[in-house]
Design a protein around this motif. Sequence first.
Motif, PDB file in Angstrom:
ATOM      1  N   ARG A 157       0.819  -1.212   0.000  1.00  0.00           N
ATOM      2  CA  ARG A 157       0.000   0.000   0.000  1.00  0.00           C
ATOM      3  C   ARG A 157       0.854   1.264   0.000  1.00  0.00           C
ATOM      4  O   ARG A 157       0.577   2.217  -0.738  1.00  0.00           O
ATOM      5  N   TYR A 462      -4.784  -1.415  -8.995  1.00  0.00           N
ATOM      6  CA  TYR A 462      -6.100  -0.774  -8.966  1.00  0.00           C
ATOM      7  C   TYR A 462      -6.923  -1.251  -7.772  1.00  0.00           C
ATOM      8  O   TYR A 462      -7.642  -0.455  -7.142  1.00  0.00           O
ATOM      9  N   LEU A 465      -5.591   0.857  -4.897  1.00  0.00           N
ATOM     10  CA  LEU A 465      -5.822   2.302  -4.994  1.00  0.00           C
ATOM     11  C   LEU A 465      -7.304   2.659  -5.021  1.00  0.00           C
ATOM     12  O   LEU A 465      -7.685   3.780  -4.651  1.00  0.00           O
ATOM     13  N   SER A 466      -8.148   1.740  -5.443  1.00  0.00           N
ATOM     14  CA  SER A 466      -9.581   2.035  -5.527  1.00  0.00           C
ATOM     15  C   SER A 466     -10.270   1.979  -4.166  1.00  0.00           C
ATOM     16  O   SER A 466     -11.427   2.374  -4.042  1.00  0.00           O
ATOM     17  N   GLN A 467      -9.571   1.491  -3.154  1.00  0.00           N
ATOM     18  CA  GLN A 467     -10.128   1.469  -1.807  1.00  0.00           C
ATOM     19  C   GLN A 467      -9.816   2.788  -1.100  1.00  0.00           C
ATOM     20  O   GLN A 467      -8.761   3.384  -1.312  1.00  0.00           O
ATOM     21  N   ASN A 468     -10.720   3.228  -0.250  1.00  0.00           N
ATOM     22  CA  ASN A 468     -10.390   4.358   0.609  1.00  0.00           C
ATOM     23  C   ASN A 468      -9.185   3.943   1.446  1.00  0.00           C
ATOM     24  O   ASN A 468      -9.254   2.950   2.186  1.00  0.00           O
ATOM     25  N   ARG A 469      -8.094   4.657   1.322  1.00  0.00           N
ATOM     26  CA  ARG A 469      -6.857   4.204   1.957  1.00  0.00           C
ATOM     27  C   ARG A 469      -6.963   4.126   3.481  1.00  0.00           C
ATOM     28  O   ARG A 469      -6.196   3.398   4.120  1.00  0.00           O
ATOM     29  N   TYR A 473      -8.794  -3.536   3.597  1.00  0.00           N
ATOM     30  CA  TYR A 473      -9.533  -4.175   2.508  1.00  0.00           C
ATOM     31  C   TYR A 473      -9.088  -5.619   2.356  1.00  0.00           C
ATOM     32  O   TYR A 473      -7.959  -5.969   2.700  1.00  0.00           O
ATOM     33  N   ASN A 486     -15.800  -2.581 -10.635  1.00  0.00           N
ATOM     34  CA  ASN A 486     -14.790  -1.532 -10.487  1.00  0.00           C
ATOM     35  C   ASN A 486     -13.400  -2.156 -10.384  1.00  0.00           C
ATOM     36  O   ASN A 486     -12.803  -2.239  -9.303  1.00  0.00           O
ATOM     37  N   ASN A 547      -8.470   6.914  -4.353  1.00  0.00           N
ATOM     38  CA  ASN A 547      -9.707   6.192  -4.671  1.00  0.00           C
ATOM     39  C   ASN A 547     -10.726   7.094  -5.364  1.00  0.00           C
ATOM     40  O   ASN A 547     -11.590   6.616  -6.105  1.00  0.00           O
ATOM     41  N   ARG A 548     -10.619   8.402  -5.160  1.00  0.00           N
ATOM     42  CA  ARG A 548     -11.560   9.311  -5.823  1.00  0.00           C
ATOM     43  C   ARG A 548     -11.289   9.373  -7.326  1.00  0.00           C
ATOM     44  O   ARG A 548     -12.226   9.492  -8.116  1.00  0.00           O
ATOM     45  N   CYS A 550     -10.012   6.799  -8.962  1.00  0.00           N
ATOM     46  CA  CYS A 550     -10.481   5.484  -9.425  1.00  0.00           C
ATOM     47  C   CYS A 550     -11.998   5.489  -9.643  1.00  0.00           C
ATOM     48  O   CYS A 550     -12.485   5.002 -10.669  1.00  0.00           O
TER      49      CYS A 550
END
Length: 607
Positions: A157, A462, A465-469, A473, A486, A547-548, A550
């Motif tokens: 991450r 992806y 990065l697509s998760q709220n850091r 996850y 997604n 994530n925004r 993404c």
Amino acid sequence: MLEIAQELKNLLLVATEQAFPDVVNLVKAYGKPLDLHLTIASKPEFGDFQVNGTFTLAKPLGKSPHQIATALVNALEGNSAFSKLCEKPVVAGPGFINITLKGECLQKEAYKALLDSRLGIPKVSEGGGESQIHSLPVIVDFSSPNIAKDMHVGHLRSTLIGDCLARILEFRGYKVLRLNHVGDWGTQFGMLITHLKEVAPAALTNPDVVDLGDLVTFYREAKSRFDNDPIFQRASREEVVKLQSGELAARQAWQLLCDQSRKEFQTIYDRLNIRLTERGESFYNPYLEDVITALDNLNLLVTDAGARCVFLEGIKGKNDTALPVIIQKSDGGFNYSTTDLAAIRYRFGVIPEGYGANRVIYVTDAGQANHFAGIFQIARRAGWVPAGGRLEHVPFGLVQGPDGKKLKTRAGDTVRLKDLLDEAVERAAIDLRKRLLDEGRQESETFIEKVAFTIGIAAVKYADLSQNRITNYQFNFDRMLSLNGNTAPYLLYVVVRIAGILRKNDVSINLTSNALCFTEPQEWALLRQILKFDLIIIEVEQELLPNRLCMYLFELSQLFNRFYDQVPVLKATETEIRISRLALCRLTADTLKLGLNLLGIPTLERM
């Protein structure tokens, strides 16, 4: 739409002063700048922008938000500059204002984006005003593996988020320094060197004797001996003293161990296409004493049980007393806090040969939040953070397995990052071969290897990065490699789909400023999403939430598929309509390619 948003903000200020002449003084009395909070509309039915600031004006003006919104709308309607840009504004709910841009305005913005390789996204100011601040370096500190240890899933991450943030800041025109704060100093080297002297002495003089895998095994053996053998423990500490004093043989052995680890780290960075400049803990060794001296001169250091500490303000520890941060241990040794403070002094240019940065971003796990809160407070109290300088911790959650716990191998060990990437590529290759078989397609091994590698690495990037850091996850290969939802494969497929459409086109897309012609709601919905791109990039730059970006790209892909499935493009009967729709396809592809590139993901023409 960044320029339009700024123009609307200015028009809103004019409208506010017109509707409420004394508003500026009233707001100043509350100690806040006048801000009408213009944002991207939260839903398409609310238009392009919405104004939320009427609620903050209610108290100083003594009016309801709805009354304020109505007065502002009346003022905006009487402004010719606003009328050129927008349809009639609408008061919604208890006091929101919905603003919809005119079609001609959107078409002009689309035309400008088609002619601009940056798709209308500006670089930070290059002259006048804030240019001096923008010319100062921005430091992104990320990845930070430890020498003689494998890079594992815990480094994933920090490495991916840090790279993404660096890419976005670089694209915006900042001078970015990507620093790798490698763990290359400390007691562990005394243990390892002492152990290797006994079991593999050649490893300390010959770089070809062992690789990182061997070093990891040796390190585990050394740690076990250190914890259980007092004689070995004493010898290890003596070796650390030799290393710290600069003894030639100890230094050479340390350097060789570091070099062996760096080679393995670099293979991972190469696979992920990530650039980093190493500035490990050892780099700051010459500056540690200066930290103690400076804090002492500022009367911030307190001796407690023989250790030199700084007691934090506003942060309580046990017994509700101020929490101490140890800067120098009772035996005179230094620790992580000392090194991190020395790094801050170097990075902000407190030390003459330092970087002179204006913004320093640390990308580490959320478990280090308290550590950095303490370090940042000390740096600010010491006056080491320049006026306007920013120290930011970018925390992130854990990568979990299906059981909701830290991701582990079946044997219970930490997952090596190399193994995780290998499996992602292998699974992508299996999926691709199956799909080719189902479609009756024949492709070369070179094609399969390239596509599988691109998809496999992209899927891992992806998915993270697509998760709220901020949150944990669950790592799931099946989900991240799916062509639905997604995921990276879904976005890459949309790019490939558009490439196929443009290959089939036999009409030249030569446009003039008034040639674009959109008539269908699917076209307008897609265009509006495309034109939000610059606002999203600025948002990520400020809030450091990949994530925004993404989510924006995913929604763009969904809107494109809906547009293409419901509106004829290649079969459009009128040439003007066909060209406009092809231009929309190209603009979508360009936006997806640039957005994915900022995530560190290359695209494909076929897959």
